[in-house]
Design a protein around this motif. Structure first.
Motif, PDB file in Angstrom:
ATOM      1  N   PHE A 163      40.162  21.285  11.549  1.00 30.48           N
ATOM      2  CA  PHE A 163      40.933  20.243  11.133  1.00 30.48           C
ATOM      3  C   PHE A 163      41.873  20.206  11.065  1.00 30.48           C
ATOM      4  O   PHE A 163      42.858  19.158  11.110  1.00 30.48           O
ATOM      5  N   THR A 164      42.630  20.838  10.429  1.00 30.19           N
ATOM      6  CA  THR A 164      44.300  20.870  10.053  1.00 30.19           C
ATOM      7  C   THR A 164      44.861  21.025  11.392  1.00 30.19           C
ATOM      8  O   THR A 164      46.182  20.384  11.525  1.00 30.19           O
ATOM      9  N   VAL A 165      44.513  21.627  12.212  1.00 26.98           N
ATOM     10  CA  VAL A 165      45.838  22.147  13.528  1.00 26.98           C
ATOM     11  C   VAL A 165      45.201  21.800  14.545  1.00 26.98           C
ATOM     12  O   VAL A 165      45.364  20.802  15.258  1.00 26.98           O
ATOM     13  N   ALA A 166      43.948  21.697  14.867  1.00 27.32           N
ATOM     14  CA  ALA A 166      43.452  21.078  16.070  1.00 27.32           C
ATOM     15  C   ALA A 166      42.624  19.778  16.065  1.00 27.32           C
ATOM     16  O   ALA A 166      43.046  19.517  17.114  1.00 27.32           O
ATOM     17  N   LYS A 167      42.857  19.375  14.959  1.00 31.72           N
ATOM     18  CA  LYS A 167      42.087  18.126  15.372  1.00 31.72           C
ATOM     19  C   LYS A 167      43.797  17.045  15.232  1.00 31.72           C
ATOM     20  O   LYS A 167      43.460  16.121  16.902  1.00 31.72           O
ATOM     21  N   PRO A 168      44.309  17.064  14.754  1.00 35.38           N
ATOM     22  CA  PRO A 168      46.054  16.712  15.157  1.00 35.38           C
ATOM     23  C   PRO A 168      46.686  16.735  16.442  1.00 35.38           C
ATOM     24  O   PRO A 168      47.232  15.908  17.599  1.00 35.38           O
ATOM     25  N   GLU A 169      46.547  17.970  16.844  1.00 32.96           N
ATOM     26  CA  GLU A 169      46.587  18.715  18.829  1.00 32.96           C
ATOM     27  C   GLU A 169      46.011  17.699  19.684  1.00 32.96           C
ATOM     28  O   GLU A 169      46.329  16.951  20.393  1.00 32.96           O
ATOM     29  N   PHE A 175      41.366  12.928  23.226  1.00 34.35           N
ATOM     30  CA  PHE A 175      40.697  14.253  23.062  1.00 34.35           C
ATOM     31  C   PHE A 175      39.440  14.250  21.649  1.00 34.35           C
ATOM     32  O   PHE A 175      39.426  13.786  20.275  1.00 34.35           O
ATOM     33  N   LYS A 176      38.064  14.040  22.320  1.00 34.89           N
ATOM     34  CA  LYS A 176      36.909  14.313  20.821  1.00 34.89           C
ATOM     35  C   LYS A 176      36.666  15.842  21.170  1.00 34.89           C
ATOM     36  O   LYS A 176      36.390  16.065  22.505  1.00 34.89           O
ATOM     37  N   GLY A 177      35.880  16.724  20.283  1.00 35.02           N
ATOM     38  CA  GLY A 177      35.612  17.140  20.221  1.00 35.02           C
ATOM     39  C   GLY A 177      33.817  17.555  19.702  1.00 35.02           C
ATOM     40  O   GLY A 177      33.505  16.630  18.609  1.00 35.02           O
ATOM     41  N   VAL A 178      33.877  18.595  19.921  1.00 34.75           N
ATOM     42  CA  VAL A 178      32.214  18.843  19.150  1.00 34.75           C
ATOM     43  C   VAL A 178      32.006  20.348  18.153  1.00 34.75           C
ATOM     44  O   VAL A 178      32.731  20.916  18.203  1.00 34.75           O
ATOM     45  N   PHE A 179      32.101  20.168  16.745  1.00 37.69           N
ATOM     46  CA  PHE A 179      32.309  21.046  15.545  1.00 37.69           C
ATOM     47  C   PHE A 179      30.926  21.656  15.283  1.00 37.69           C
ATOM     48  O   PHE A 179      30.261  20.953  15.040  1.00 37.69           O
ATOM     49  N   PHE A 180      30.131  22.691  15.605  1.00 43.51           N
ATOM     50  CA  PHE A 180      29.538  23.446  14.691  1.00 43.51           C
ATOM     51  C   PHE A 180      29.596  24.198  13.902  1.00 43.51           C
ATOM     52  O   PHE A 180      30.002  24.760  13.664  1.00 43.51           O
ATOM     53  N   MET A 192      36.265  24.495   5.953  1.00 42.04           N
ATOM     54  CA  MET A 192      35.895  22.687   5.923  1.00 42.04           C
ATOM     55  C   MET A 192      35.384  21.973   4.529  1.00 42.04           C
ATOM     56  O   MET A 192      34.597  22.880   4.469  1.00 42.04           O
ATOM     57  N   SER A 193      35.378  21.155   4.302  1.00 42.26           N
ATOM     58  CA  SER A 193      34.974  20.409   3.188  1.00 42.26           C
ATOM     59  C   SER A 193      34.039  20.098   3.583  1.00 42.26           C
ATOM     60  O   SER A 193      33.817  19.531   4.681  1.00 42.26           O
ATOM     61  N   LYS A 194      32.907  19.401   2.413  1.00 41.73           N
ATOM     62  CA  LYS A 194      32.186  18.271   3.607  1.00 41.73           C
ATOM     63  C   LYS A 194      32.468  16.732   3.719  1.00 41.73           C
ATOM     64  O   LYS A 194      32.709  16.232   4.219  1.00 41.73           O
ATOM     65  N   ALA A 195      33.514  16.394   2.990  1.00 43.07           N
ATOM     66  CA  ALA A 195      34.253  15.405   2.891  1.00 43.07           C
ATOM     67  C   ALA A 195      34.913  15.428   4.368  1.00 43.07           C
ATOM     68  O   ALA A 195      35.333  14.346   4.842  1.00 43.07           O
ATOM     69  N   GLN A 196      35.658  16.711   4.715  1.00 41.82           N
ATOM     70  CA  GLN A 196      36.255  16.464   6.368  1.00 41.82           C
ATOM     71  C   GLN A 196      35.522  17.348   7.026  1.00 41.82           C
ATOM     72  O   GLN A 196      35.807  16.229   8.010  1.00 41.82           O
ATOM     73  N   ASP A 202      33.525  10.593  11.709  1.00 40.22           N
ATOM     74  CA  ASP A 202      33.582   9.124  11.855  1.00 40.22           C
ATOM     75  C   ASP A 202      34.397   8.738  12.138  1.00 40.22           C
ATOM     76  O   ASP A 202      34.798   7.536  12.467  1.00 40.22           O
ATOM     77  N   GLU A 203      35.198   9.822  12.645  1.00 41.52           N
ATOM     78  CA  GLU A 203      36.885   9.764  13.845  1.00 41.52           C
ATOM     79  C   GLU A 203      36.018   9.263  15.022  1.00 41.52           C
ATOM     80  O   GLU A 203      36.668   9.752  15.450  1.00 41.52           O
ATOM     81  N   GLY A 204      34.642   9.811  14.978  1.00 37.44           N
ATOM     82  CA  GLY A 204      34.563  10.185  16.796  1.00 37.44           C
ATOM     83  C   GLY A 204      33.903  11.565  17.168  1.00 37.44           C
ATOM     84  O   GLY A 204      33.399  11.011  18.906  1.00 37.44           O
ATOM     85  N   HIS A 205      34.252  12.646  16.249  1.00 38.85           N
ATOM     86  CA  HIS A 205      33.811  13.912  17.308  1.00 38.85           C
ATOM     87  C   HIS A 205      31.889  14.343  16.136  1.00 38.85           C
ATOM     88  O   HIS A 205      31.665  13.685  16.029  1.00 38.85           O
TER      89      HIS A 205
END
Length: 308
Positions: A163-169, A175-180, A192-196, A202-205
């Motif tokens: 969340f803190t490194v990969a997402k901003p890059e 780019f969008k990704g899939v988070f398992f 990660m937290s539930k909010a993250q 919400d941002e399309g991942h």
């Protein structure tokens, strides 16, 4: 099994994930370079073509049908699905700089920040477009068109640096990704937290299930299917407000008995690692390769070409 027992299993499973040889077996080539959808050379021409196709790629990302809306009669048989050229799918775990205590095996699963940055830049410069699972499902089942040079970026285990490194890059390149997500880790230090997780959705991942505590699917019995699949899926649906339809097997390990259990719990596709797909259920054995922490951007590109 009691919750405390599963927590202990989580620690052991995650530790073993950093040394399991089969998780990094990405050397087998299923198609030749000429047949591969990633075979176009890295060049200015490729970048120009990608720019010209960006509008189509964006449209594709917003119009992929929900799998439940595709009539059963329109879904291709297993042989047709298996025959379609594979889309390169990358699997990441931790995105952080190596530490002195990291073992040689662990470094396969830990991509240094600068290396990840260069890998994302390579994909952008080479004209790749990220796709999401609904697009992949429509392509595999109906032959729906994909953007030029598709690639899927997937992230396992809920690590905070995703969340803190990969997402901003990734955002730098659209780019969008899939988070398992492994739900036992939600809200714990360095995860990660539930909010993250909700923000990613919400941002399309896309958020997918990765069990409760990374327990090996091949060992499930009885209530394990509820504890490891059913309950975590409901948790993620409550967090995101969306159906959870995609699953990644811990360690990439699966067995035929798992597939009907996943289908019963709403999954439409599942992801393994580098081993061959099952000819009977290719949608539930979709291949990925580990993006190794040892790889340069060019090595990653070569591995994509040679593995898909």
């Amino acid at each position: 099994m009691k919750r405390t027992h599963f927590t202990l299993l989580a620690v052991a499973a995650l530790a073993s994930a950093l040394s399991l040889p089969s998780c990094n077996d990405s050397k087998s080539a299923v198609t030749t370079e000429a047949d591969s959808p990633t075979s176009e050379a890295m060049s200015g021409t490729a970048a120009t073509a990608a720019a010209e196709d960006s509008a189509a790629a964006t449209a594709s990302g917003t119009t992929a049908p929900d799998p439940s809306s595709i009539p059963a009669g329109k879904i291709a048989d297993a042989a047709t699905i298996t025959a379609r050229p594979q889309v390169p799918i990358l699997c990441y775990h931790q995105i952080r700089d190596w530490r002195a205590k990291d073992s040689k095996g662990a470094k396969d699963y830990i991509v240094p920040v600068d290396a990840f940055r260069k890998q994302m830049q390579m994909l952008a410069d080479s004209g790749y477009h990220t796709i999401l699972p609904d697009q992949l499902y429509a392509y595999l089942t109906t032959g729906a068109k994909l953007p030029s040079k598709p690639v899927m970026l997937t992230f396992d285990d809920t690590d905070l640096d995703q969340f803190t490194v990969a997402k901003p890059e990734m955002e730098k390149h659209g780019f969008k990704g899939v988070f398992f997500v492994m739900t036992v880790s939600l809200g714990r230090p360095n995860y990660m937290s539930k909010a993250q997780v909700k923000q990613l959705s919400d941002e399309g991942h896309v958020i997918g299930s990765h069990t409760w505590d990374h327990h090996n699917v091949k060992k499930y019995q009885g209530q394990d299917w509820v504890t490891q699949i059913e309950k975590p899926t409901k948790t993620l649906e409550e967090i995101t407000g969306k159906d959870i339809k995609y699953f990644a097997y811990p360690f990439g390990l699966w067995n035929p008995e798992a597939i009907p259990q996943l289908k019963q719990r709403g999954m439409v596709a599942a992801f393994v690692l580098a081993e061959k797909r099952d000819p009977q259920d290719p949608l539930f054995t979709i291949r990925r390769i580990i993006a190794s922490g040892y790889w340069s951007a060019r090595t990653l590109h070569n591995s994509m070409v040679n593995s898909f």
